[in-house]
Scaffold this motif. Structure first.
Motif, PDB file in Angstrom:
ATOM      1  N   ASP A  24      36.517  37.833  75.065  1.00 58.33           N
ATOM      2  CA  ASP A  24      35.799  37.414  73.867  1.00 58.33           C
ATOM      3  C   ASP A  24      36.703  36.545  72.999  1.00 58.33           C
ATOM      4  OD1 ASP A  24      37.534  39.178  72.570  1.00 58.33           O
ATOM      5  OD2 ASP A  24      36.011  40.715  72.267  1.00 58.33           O
ATOM      6  N   ASP A  25      36.187  36.137  71.861  1.00 63.83           N
ATOM      7  CA  ASP A  25      36.918  35.275  70.929  1.00 63.83           C
ATOM      8  C   ASP A  25      38.286  35.853  70.582  1.00 63.83           C
ATOM      9  OD1 ASP A  25      34.067  34.787  70.712  1.00 63.83           O
ATOM     10  OD2 ASP A  25      34.523  33.492  69.006  1.00 63.83           O
ATOM     11  N   GLU A  26      38.285  37.134  70.245  1.00 61.98           N
ATOM     12  CA  GLU A  26      39.507  37.773  69.777  1.00 61.98           C
ATOM     13  C   GLU A  26      40.585  37.824  70.864  1.00 61.98           C
ATOM     14  OE1 GLU A  26      40.870  42.112  68.066  1.00 61.98           O
ATOM     15  OE2 GLU A  26      38.841  41.396  67.602  1.00 61.98           O
ATOM     16  N   ILE A  27      40.203  38.207  72.062  1.00 64.37           N
ATOM     17  CA  ILE A  27      41.166  38.291  73.172  1.00 64.37           C
ATOM     18  C   ILE A  27      41.749  36.918  73.480  1.00 64.37           C
ATOM     19  CG2 ILE A  27      41.410  38.729  75.650  1.00 64.37           C
ATOM     20  CD1 ILE A  27      39.238  40.956  75.251  1.00 64.37           C
ATOM     21  N   ARG A  80      35.709  26.107  68.758  1.00 63.21           N
ATOM     22  CA  ARG A  80      35.787  26.731  67.424  1.00 63.21           C
ATOM     23  C   ARG A  80      37.232  26.865  66.969  1.00 63.21           C
ATOM     24  NH1 ARG A  80      31.442  30.426  68.780  1.00 63.21           N
ATOM     25  NH2 ARG A  80      32.980  31.993  69.327  1.00 63.21           N
ATOM     26  N   LEU A  81      38.147  27.006  67.936  1.00 64.89           N
ATOM     27  CA  LEU A  81      39.573  27.120  67.616  1.00 64.89           C
ATOM     28  C   LEU A  81      40.242  25.751  67.472  1.00 64.89           C
ATOM     29  CD1 LEU A  81      40.508  30.093  69.967  1.00 64.89           C
ATOM     30  CD2 LEU A  81      40.286  30.141  67.471  1.00 64.89           C
ATOM     31  N   GLY A  82      39.468  24.681  67.594  1.00 68.61           N
ATOM     32  CA  GLY A  82      39.995  23.346  67.366  1.00 68.61           C
ATOM     33  C   GLY A  82      40.521  22.625  68.591  1.00 68.61           C
ATOM     34  N   PHE A  83      40.173  23.098  69.787  1.00 66.85           N
ATOM     35  CA  PHE A  83      40.628  22.447  71.015  1.00 66.85           C
ATOM     36  C   PHE A  83      39.630  21.405  71.494  1.00 66.85           C
ATOM     37  CE2 PHE A  83      43.187  26.225  71.121  1.00 66.85           C
ATOM     38  CZ  PHE A  83      44.324  25.875  71.818  1.00 66.85           C
ATOM     39  N   LEU A  84      40.156  20.370  72.101  1.00 70.08           N
ATOM     40  CA  LEU A  84      39.362  19.429  72.873  1.00 70.08           C
ATOM     41  C   LEU A  84      39.342  20.000  74.284  1.00 70.08           C
ATOM     42  CD1 LEU A  84      37.928  16.692  73.028  1.00 70.08           C
ATOM     43  CD2 LEU A  84      40.134  15.677  73.595  1.00 70.08           C
ATOM     44  N   VAL A  85      38.150  20.207  74.857  1.00 76.37           N
ATOM     45  CA  VAL A  85      38.020  20.943  76.111  1.00 76.37           C
ATOM     46  C   VAL A  85      37.539  20.048  77.246  1.00 76.37           C
ATOM     47  CG1 VAL A  85      36.869  22.891  77.253  1.00 76.37           C
ATOM     48  CG2 VAL A  85      37.512  23.060  74.840  1.00 76.37           C
ATOM     49  N   ASP A 112      37.100  27.052  86.243  1.00 75.72           N
ATOM     50  CA  ASP A 112      36.336  28.207  86.719  1.00 75.72           C
ATOM     51  C   ASP A 112      35.112  27.689  87.458  1.00 75.72           C
ATOM     52  OD1 ASP A 112      34.628  30.657  86.776  1.00 75.72           O
ATOM     53  OD2 ASP A 112      36.193  31.429  85.439  1.00 75.72           O
ATOM     54  N   ASP A 113      34.759  28.333  88.562  1.00 78.08           N
ATOM     55  CA  ASP A 113      33.587  27.894  89.312  1.00 78.08           C
ATOM     56  C   ASP A 113      32.283  28.389  88.682  1.00 78.08           C
ATOM     57  OD1 ASP A 113      34.465  30.451  90.147  1.00 78.08           O
ATOM     58  OD2 ASP A 113      33.445  30.274  92.073  1.00 78.08           O
ATOM     59  N   SER A 114      32.361  29.238  87.677  1.00 75.60           N
ATOM     60  CA  SER A 114      31.178  29.723  86.973  1.00 75.60           C
ATOM     61  C   SER A 114      30.877  28.860  85.752  1.00 75.60           C
ATOM     62  CB  SER A 114      31.395  31.178  86.522  1.00 75.60           C
ATOM     63  OG  SER A 114      30.391  31.548  85.593  1.00 75.60           O
ATOM     64  N   GLY A 115      29.708  28.254  85.759  1.00 74.58           N
ATOM     65  CA  GLY A 115      29.289  27.452  84.621  1.00 74.58           C
ATOM     66  C   GLY A 115      29.151  28.277  83.354  1.00 74.58           C
ATOM     67  N   VAL A 116      28.740  29.531  83.490  1.00 76.64           N
ATOM     68  CA  VAL A 116      28.593  30.414  82.328  1.00 76.64           C
ATOM     69  C   VAL A 116      29.948  30.677  81.687  1.00 76.64           C
ATOM     70  CG1 VAL A 116      27.930  32.741  81.600  1.00 76.64           C
ATOM     71  CG2 VAL A 116      26.488  31.488  83.207  1.00 76.64           C
ATOM     72  N   VAL A 117      30.950  30.980  82.497  1.00 74.63           N
ATOM     73  CA  VAL A 117      32.286  31.240  81.964  1.00 74.63           C
ATOM     74  C   VAL A 117      32.834  29.986  81.286  1.00 74.63           C
ATOM     75  CG1 VAL A 117      34.678  31.802  82.559  1.00 74.63           C
ATOM     76  CG2 VAL A 117      32.802  33.101  83.586  1.00 74.63           C
ATOM     77  N   ARG A 118      32.644  28.829  81.921  1.00 77.05           N
ATOM     78  CA  ARG A 118      33.127  27.575  81.315  1.00 77.05           C
ATOM     79  C   ARG A 118      32.450  27.328  79.969  1.00 77.05           C
ATOM     80  NH1 ARG A 118      32.085  25.599  86.422  1.00 77.05           N
ATOM     81  NH2 ARG A 118      30.548  24.121  85.590  1.00 77.05           N
ATOM     82  N   LYS A 119      31.148  27.603  79.894  1.00 87.24           N
ATOM     83  CA  LYS A 119      30.405  27.385  78.651  1.00 87.24           C
ATOM     84  C   LYS A 119      30.898  28.315  77.538  1.00 87.24           C
ATOM     85  CE  LYS A 119      25.701  27.256  76.849  1.00 87.24           C
ATOM     86  NZ  LYS A 119      24.274  27.370  77.184  1.00 87.24           N
ATOM     87  N   ILE A 120      31.096  29.593  77.859  1.00 88.00           N
ATOM     88  CA  ILE A 120      31.587  30.553  76.866  1.00 88.00           C
ATOM     89  C   ILE A 120      32.984  30.156  76.396  1.00 88.00           C
ATOM     90  CG2 ILE A 120      32.360  32.948  76.558  1.00 88.00           C
ATOM     91  CD1 ILE A 120      30.018  33.703  78.507  1.00 88.00           C
ATOM     92  N   ALA A 121      33.860  29.840  77.350  1.00 92.38           N
ATOM     93  CA  ALA A 121      35.230  29.449  76.992  1.00 92.38           C
ATOM     94  C   ALA A 121      35.223  28.192  76.131  1.00 92.38           C
ATOM     95  CB  ALA A 121      36.054  29.231  78.257  1.00 92.38           C
ATOM     96  N   ARG A 122      34.411  27.210  76.504  1.00 90.07           N
ATOM     97  CA  ARG A 122      34.325  25.970  75.724  1.00 90.07           C
ATOM     98  C   ARG A 122      33.923  26.260  74.288  1.00 90.07           C
ATOM     99  NH1 ARG A 122      33.578  20.463  75.967  1.00 90.07           N
ATOM    100  NH2 ARG A 122      33.684  20.333  78.225  1.00 90.07           N
TER     101      ARG A 122
END
Length: 126
Positions: free
Chosen positions: A107-110, A23-28, A8-18
């Motif tokens: 969000d987290d749930e989606i 939290r779900l146990g992924f290496l990002v 994603d070109d948005s740093g905010v979106v990348r930060k939220i997704a990360r």
């Protein structure tokens, strides 16, 4: 450990997704456009890719088509994450090889539900 490439070109979106994915146990890993994402996939193919549509250099849909044509490119699950939510974009994404499609904001749930749908998250992990 499962891996996710957030494109994603948005740093905010990348930060939220990360934050959610870790939290779900992924290496990002992160990429700011489709070209950077292809380079990242050349180094190591992730388990899942969270992909924006509208990006500079190489768009999400262009990236997806290039990825799916590469050796090993059919392996990662691809979840489009975009504000483009009309049926023509959704159909085009699925036709190009996307596994799931979510709309921003998410969000987290989606995100957890979509990861569960592609077999990369366990129930009741949140």
């Amino acid at each position: 450990m499962k891996t996710c490439l957030v494109v994603d070109d948005s740093g905010v979106v990348r930060k939220i997704a990360r934050r959610i994915l870790e939290r779900l146990g992924f290496l990002v890993e992160e990429a700011v456009n489709g070209q950077n994402a292809l380079e990242s996939c050349d180094r190591a193919m992730p388990d899942v890719i969270l992909l924006d549509w509208e990006m500079p250099v190489v768009s999400g849909i262009e990236f997806l088509r290039l990825l799916r044509a590469r050796e090993g490119g059919t392996v990662p699950k691809v979840i489009f994450c975009t504000s483009l939510n009309d049926m023509s974009h959704i159909a085009e994404a699925l036709e190009a090889g996307a596994d799931e499609y979510i709309m921003k904001p998410f969000d987290d749930e989606i995100l957890h539900e979509k990861l569960e749908a592609v077999g990369l998250a366990e129930k009741d992990l949140l």
